[in-house]
Design an enzyme around this catalytic site. Structure first.
Site, short mmCIF file in Angstrom:
data_model
loop_
_atom_site.label_atom_id
_atom_site.label_comp_id
_atom_site.label_asym_id
_atom_site.label_seq_id
_atom_site.Cartn_x
_atom_site.Cartn_y
_atom_site.Cartn_z
N SER A 131 0.83 -1.18 0.00
CA SER A 131 0.00 0.00 0.00
C SER A 131 0.88 1.25 0.00
O SER A 131 1.71 1.41 -0.88
CB SER A 131 -0.94 -0.07 1.21
OG SER A 131 -2.03 0.80 1.08
N ASP A 236 -9.37 -6.02 -4.84
CA ASP A 236 -8.91 -4.92 -4.01
C ASP A 236 -9.89 -3.74 -4.14
O ASP A 236 -10.04 -3.19 -5.23
CB ASP A 236 -7.51 -4.48 -4.44
CG ASP A 236 -6.86 -3.51 -3.47
OD1 ASP A 236 -7.58 -2.73 -2.83
OD2 ASP A 236 -5.62 -3.52 -3.37
N HIS A 264 -7.26 -5.98 -0.53
CA HIS A 264 -6.14 -5.10 -0.22
C HIS A 264 -5.15 -5.76 0.73
O HIS A 264 -3.95 -5.50 0.66
CB HIS A 264 -6.67 -3.79 0.37
CG HIS A 264 -5.68 -2.67 0.34
ND1 HIS A 264 -5.09 -2.22 -0.83
CD2 HIS A 264 -5.16 -1.92 1.34
CE1 HIS A 264 -4.26 -1.23 -0.56
NE2 HIS A 264 -4.28 -1.03 0.74
#
Length: 284
Positions: A131, A236, A264
Site C-alpha cells: 500500500s 482490491d 487489499h
C-alpha cells in the site's frame, strides 16, 4: 493507501540487551525489537532470521510492523532471509514525533527506510512494500539503485486519480468503519488520535491529485532497475487495476502476479500463498 485488516501480536520475553545506540528486546519467537536513531528520530524496528538476503518490510498508511506483517515475520524462511520490519516516523512505536503529511512525506519515508537499513549494517537489501509502503519502496528503489536487490509491491500506486479521491473520501470517517476494522488501529493510537491521523492521511494523499497527472512518483518509475514483482488482488476495493498495470508498463522488466480472490490485505488473508510467491521470487 487505506489499511483494512490487520495482523496479530507477538508475545515478548522480558530480556534486554544494550547494543550501540539501540535497545534490543528479543522475542520468544526469535524476533528482536529495538530503536535506531535515524534522521533525527528514533525508529522502532523488529528483526528476525539469519539469512544472507536482507529484506525490509514497509507498512501501509498508519501501519506498523506488528499490525501489518505478523505472518511474514513469523513464517518467511529464516535460513535464507534476515527480515526487518519497522514503524515509519509518527506511526506505531516510532512516536514521537506525531505523524504529519507534508508534500514530500513519501520521499521522507523512503530516506528513513534506506538509512535505517544502513544504520543496521545492511549494505544491500530487498524491499517488500504494501500500500503506502509500496509507494515508499518504489521511491527508495529509484533513488538507490545500487542498494536495492529486489522489490515486491502490492496494493500500491504511482499517481492519484479522481476515481481514487472518491475511494479515499468514502473511508475518511472512521466512525463508519466496523468495530473490527477500527480495533487494531485504536489499540495502537487510541480512538481519538487514530481518527485525527487517518483524516490527516486522507488529506495528505489527496494533495497529489493537484499535481500534473496526479503524480506521486510516476517520473521515478523508469529509474527503477532492480527485479520487481507487482502483486495485485483482483478484488482490491482501494486500488483499481489500472494502477498495477501502470507500474508494469513503466518499470522495466517487472512482472505482475494477479490473485483472483485477493483484496487489499492479500498478504494477511492468503499469507501462505503470498509468502511462497515472495520467497520464490527473492530466491530466483
Amino acid at each position: 493507501m487505506a489499511l483494512f485488516l490487520l495482523g496479530g501480536r507477538f508475545s515478548k520475553c522480558r530480556v534486554h540487551i544494550q547494543r550501540a545506540m539501540t535497545a534490543v528486546q528479543p522475542y520468544c519467537s526469535s524476533v528482536a525489537s529495538g530503536r535506531q536513531h535515524v534522521n533525527g528520530v528514533d525508529l522502532y524496528y523488529e528483526q528476525t532470521g539469519r539469512g544472507k538476503h536482507a529484506v525490509l518490510l514497509i507498512p501501509g498508511a498508519l501501519g506498523s510492523t506488528r499490525t501489518d506483517f505478523a505472518p511474514q515475520l513469523k513464517s518467511l524462511n529464516k535460513e535464507h532471509f534476515t527480515v526487518v520490519g519497522w514503524d515509519p516516523r509518527g506511526y506505531g512505536q516510532s512516536r514521537p514525533p506525531d505523524r504529519d503529511f507534508p508534500s514530500d512525506f513519501f520521499e521522507r519515508d523512503a530516506r528513513d527506510a534506506v538509512d535505517l537499513m544502513k544504520a543496521l549494517g545492511f549494505r544491500k537489501f530487498s524491499l517488500l512494500g504494501w500500500s503506502d509502503g509500496g509507494i515508499t519502496a518504489l521511491i527508495a528503489a529509484a533513488r538507490n539503485p545500487d542498494l536495492i536487490n529486489k522489490m515486491v509491491v502490492w496494493g500500491s500506486n504511482a499517481f492519484v486519480s479522481q476515481h481514487d479521491l472518491g475511494l479515499y473520501d468514502a473511508v475518511r470517517d472512521v466512525s463508519k468503519w466496523s468495530a473490527r476494522m477500527r480495533q487494531p488501529m485504536e489499540e495502537v493510537y487510541g480512538a481519538e488520535v487514530f481518527a485525527k491521523t487517518w483524516e490527516a492521511w486522507v488529506d495528505g494523499i489527496a494533495q497529489f491529485a493537484k499535481r500534473p497527472e496526479g503524480s506521486i512518483c510516476m517520473e521515478l518509475l523508469p529509474l527503477i532497475t532492480c527485479p520487481t514483482l507487482i502483486i495485485h488482488g483482483e478484488k482490491d476495493p482501494m486500488v483499481p487495476s489500472f494502477h498495477p498495470q501502470h507500474l508494469l508498463k513503466h518499470i522495466k522488466g517487472s512482472r505482475l502476479h494477479l490473485m483472483p480472490e485477493g483484496k487489499h490485505n492479500l498478504h494477511l488473508r492468503y499469507a501462505d500463498e503470498f509468502n511462497k510467491l515472495v520467497e520464490d521470487f527473492l530466491k530466483d
